[in-house]
Design a protein around this motif. Sequence first.
Motif, PDB file in Angstrom:
ATOM      1  N   SER A   8      84.508 -45.364  65.168  1.00 51.54           N
ATOM      2  CA  SER A   8      84.638 -46.698  65.760  1.00 51.54           C
ATOM      3  C   SER A   8      83.798 -47.687  64.957  1.00 51.54           C
ATOM      4  CB  SER A   8      84.182 -46.697  67.220  1.00 51.54           C
ATOM      5  OG  SER A   8      82.802 -46.495  67.319  1.00 51.54           O
ATOM      6  N   ARG A   9      84.191 -48.931  65.033  1.00 54.19           N
ATOM      7  CA  ARG A   9      83.465 -50.014  64.374  1.00 54.19           C
ATOM      8  C   ARG A   9      83.451 -51.205  65.327  1.00 54.19           C
ATOM      9  NH1 ARG A   9      85.680 -52.314  58.749  1.00 54.19           N
ATOM     10  NH2 ARG A   9      87.254 -53.205  60.110  1.00 54.19           N
ATOM     11  N   SER A  10      82.279 -51.813  65.492  1.00 52.95           N
ATOM     12  CA  SER A  10      82.095 -52.872  66.488  1.00 52.95           C
ATOM     13  C   SER A  10      81.744 -54.201  65.844  1.00 52.95           C
ATOM     14  CB  SER A  10      80.959 -52.504  67.444  1.00 52.95           C
ATOM     15  OG  SER A  10      81.181 -51.266  68.045  1.00 52.95           O
ATOM     16  N   SER A  11      82.184 -55.268  66.492  1.00 53.64           N
ATOM     17  CA  SER A  11      81.807 -56.627  66.103  1.00 53.64           C
ATOM     18  C   SER A  11      81.570 -57.436  67.368  1.00 53.64           C
ATOM     19  CB  SER A  11      82.922 -57.306  65.304  1.00 53.64           C
ATOM     20  OG  SER A  11      83.193 -56.621  64.118  1.00 53.64           O
ATOM     21  N   PHE A  12      80.404 -58.090  67.443  1.00 51.80           N
ATOM     22  CA  PHE A  12      80.146 -58.989  68.567  1.00 51.80           C
ATOM     23  C   PHE A  12      80.870 -60.307  68.311  1.00 51.80           C
ATOM     24  CE2 PHE A  12      76.988 -56.073  69.892  1.00 51.80           C
ATOM     25  CZ  PHE A  12      76.672 -56.384  71.204  1.00 51.80           C
ATOM     26  N   VAL A  13      81.484 -60.836  69.352  1.00 56.48           N
ATOM     27  CA  VAL A  13      82.141 -62.139  69.265  1.00 56.48           C
ATOM     28  C   VAL A  13      81.063 -63.208  69.426  1.00 56.48           C
ATOM     29  CG1 VAL A  13      83.789 -63.693  70.382  1.00 56.48           C
ATOM     30  CG2 VAL A  13      84.317 -61.252  70.169  1.00 56.48           C
ATOM     31  N   LEU A  14      80.970 -64.101  68.469  1.00 61.29           N
ATOM     32  CA  LEU A  14      79.982 -65.170  68.539  1.00 61.29           C
ATOM     33  C   LEU A  14      80.469 -66.329  69.407  1.00 61.29           C
ATOM     34  CD1 LEU A  14      78.831 -65.226  64.811  1.00 61.29           C
ATOM     35  CD2 LEU A  14      77.767 -64.055  66.766  1.00 61.29           C
ATOM     36  N   ARG A  15      81.753 -66.654  69.254  1.00 57.96           N
ATOM     37  CA  ARG A  15      82.335 -67.754  70.021  1.00 57.96           C
ATOM     38  C   ARG A  15      83.842 -67.615  69.973  1.00 57.96           C
ATOM     39  NH1 ARG A  15      82.370 -73.597  67.713  1.00 57.96           N
ATOM     40  NH2 ARG A  15      81.197 -72.478  66.150  1.00 57.96           N
ATOM     41  N   SER A  16      84.489 -67.941  71.058  1.00 59.35           N
ATOM     42  CA  SER A  16      85.949 -67.941  71.093  1.00 59.35           C
ATOM     43  C   SER A  16      86.444 -69.361  70.833  1.00 59.35           C
ATOM     44  CB  SER A  16      86.453 -67.461  72.457  1.00 59.35           C
ATOM     45  OG  SER A  16      87.856 -67.524  72.498  1.00 59.35           O
ATOM     46  N   LEU A  17      87.264 -69.512  69.816  1.00 61.34           N
ATOM     47  CA  LEU A  17      87.758 -70.837  69.459  1.00 61.34           C
ATOM     48  C   LEU A  17      89.040 -71.203  70.212  1.00 61.34           C
ATOM     49  CD1 LEU A  17      87.205 -70.708  65.606  1.00 61.34           C
ATOM     50  CD2 LEU A  17      85.665 -71.554  67.383  1.00 61.34           C
ATOM     51  N   LYS A  18      89.794 -70.179  70.633  1.00 56.04           N
ATOM     52  CA  LYS A  18      91.049 -70.455  71.331  1.00 56.04           C
ATOM     53  C   LYS A  18      91.434 -69.245  72.164  1.00 56.04           C
ATOM     54  CE  LYS A  18      95.828 -71.840  70.484  1.00 56.04           C
ATOM     55  NZ  LYS A  18      96.806 -72.227  69.465  1.00 56.04           N
ATOM     56  N   GLU A  19      91.781 -69.498  73.416  1.00 53.94           N
ATOM     57  CA  GLU A  19      92.288 -68.458  74.307  1.00 53.94           C
ATOM     58  C   GLU A  19      93.476 -69.035  75.044  1.00 53.94           C
ATOM     59  OE1 GLU A  19      89.487 -66.270  76.757  1.00 53.94           O
ATOM     60  OE2 GLU A  19      87.855 -66.968  75.483  1.00 53.94           O
ATOM     61  N   ARG A  20      94.633 -68.434  74.847  1.00 53.36           N
ATOM     62  CA  ARG A  20      95.855 -68.901  75.505  1.00 53.36           C
ATOM     63  C   ARG A  20      96.713 -67.718  75.875  1.00 53.36           C
ATOM     64  NH1 ARG A  20      98.525 -74.230  73.044  1.00 53.36           N
ATOM     65  NH2 ARG A  20      99.177 -74.484  75.172  1.00 53.36           N
ATOM     66  N   GLN A  21      97.534 -67.903  76.872  1.00 49.98           N
ATOM     67  CA  GLN A  21      98.507 -66.902  77.239  1.00 49.98           C
ATOM     68  C   GLN A  21      99.910 -67.282  76.763  1.00 49.98           C
ATOM     69  OE1 GLN A  21      98.110 -63.852  78.815  1.00 49.98           O
ATOM     70  NE2 GLN A  21      96.004 -64.302  78.278  1.00 49.98           N
ATOM     71  N   TYR A  22     100.149 -68.585  76.594  1.00 50.83           N
ATOM     72  CA  TYR A  22     101.494 -69.032  76.225  1.00 50.83           C
ATOM     73  C   TYR A  22     101.395 -70.292  75.393  1.00 50.83           C
ATOM     74  CZ  TYR A  22     106.146 -71.039  76.577  1.00 50.83           C
ATOM     75  OH  TYR A  22     107.370 -71.575  76.263  1.00 50.83           O
ATOM     76  N   ASP A  23     102.204 -70.345  74.358  1.00 50.60           N
ATOM     77  CA  ASP A  23     102.321 -71.542  73.540  1.00 50.60           C
ATOM     78  C   ASP A  23     103.805 -71.792  73.342  1.00 50.60           C
ATOM     79  OD1 ASP A  23     102.493 -73.485  71.541  1.00 50.60           O
ATOM     80  OD2 ASP A  23     100.719 -72.731  70.504  1.00 50.60           O
ATOM     81  N   PRO A  24     104.337 -72.896  73.867  1.00 54.85           N
ATOM     82  CA  PRO A  24     105.775 -73.146  73.772  1.00 54.85           C
ATOM     83  C   PRO A  24     106.290 -73.229  72.331  1.00 54.85           C
ATOM     84  CG  PRO A  24     104.652 -75.025  74.770  1.00 54.85           C
ATOM     85  CD  PRO A  24     103.645 -73.943  74.573  1.00 54.85           C
ATOM     86  N   SER A  25     105.432 -73.528  71.377  1.00 54.34           N
ATOM     87  CA  SER A  25     105.890 -73.641  69.989  1.00 54.34           C
ATOM     88  C   SER A  25     106.234 -72.276  69.392  1.00 54.34           C
ATOM     89  CB  SER A  25     104.828 -74.318  69.135  1.00 54.34           C
ATOM     90  OG  SER A  25     103.692 -73.507  69.006  1.00 54.34           O
ATOM     91  N   LEU A  26     105.801 -71.191  70.041  1.00 52.96           N
ATOM     92  CA  LEU A  26     106.097 -69.839  69.532  1.00 52.96           C
ATOM     93  C   LEU A  26     107.419 -69.295  70.056  1.00 52.96           C
ATOM     94  CD1 LEU A  26     102.569 -68.217  69.826  1.00 52.96           C
ATOM     95  CD2 LEU A  26     103.678 -69.139  67.797  1.00 52.96           C
TER      96      LEU A  26
END
Length: 159
Positions: A138-156
């Motif tokens: 396993s390899r781990s990385s701590f998240v420093l900051r979340s820049l974007k969190e979405r469940q749906y984007d109509p453009s996709l």
Amino acid sequence: MTSRPLDRLDSRILAILSEDGRISNANLAQAVGLSPSPCWQRVRRLEEEGVISGYRAIVDRAKLGSSEIVMIEVILDRHDDEVLESFGRAMQEMPEVLEVMLTTGEYDYLIKVAVSGTRAYEEFLRSKLYRVPGIRHSRSSFVLRSLKERQYDPSLQAG
């Protein structure tokens, strides 16, 4: 996905509900330019077709003491049914585990974990993750900051 393509109104409804799942039908209808009854019918249809699979509360993990997010890449020893099922069950039983994604590439899984800090993460590794049979690496990385969190984007949307 639904067998028929989503139209502009369906996409707008999904975008608004993904931002505010508690919006009233009257306010949703007004925002998309429909009267309440047709808007409600569209939402119901999207639910029945499985396009909308549910509604959730977004929880502030920091207020609950689990403000740190760690992304863990995992390689399994083997990929037979027994190891895959055992790994899946183990992940379901760990409350710290928020998401588990089967991936392509060097690693088999990407796991998103919420902990209260580095000591809690070490405890999670020692008492839980490292005890799961079948994990080779396993390899781990701590998240420093979340820049974007979405469940749906109509453009996709395809089509």
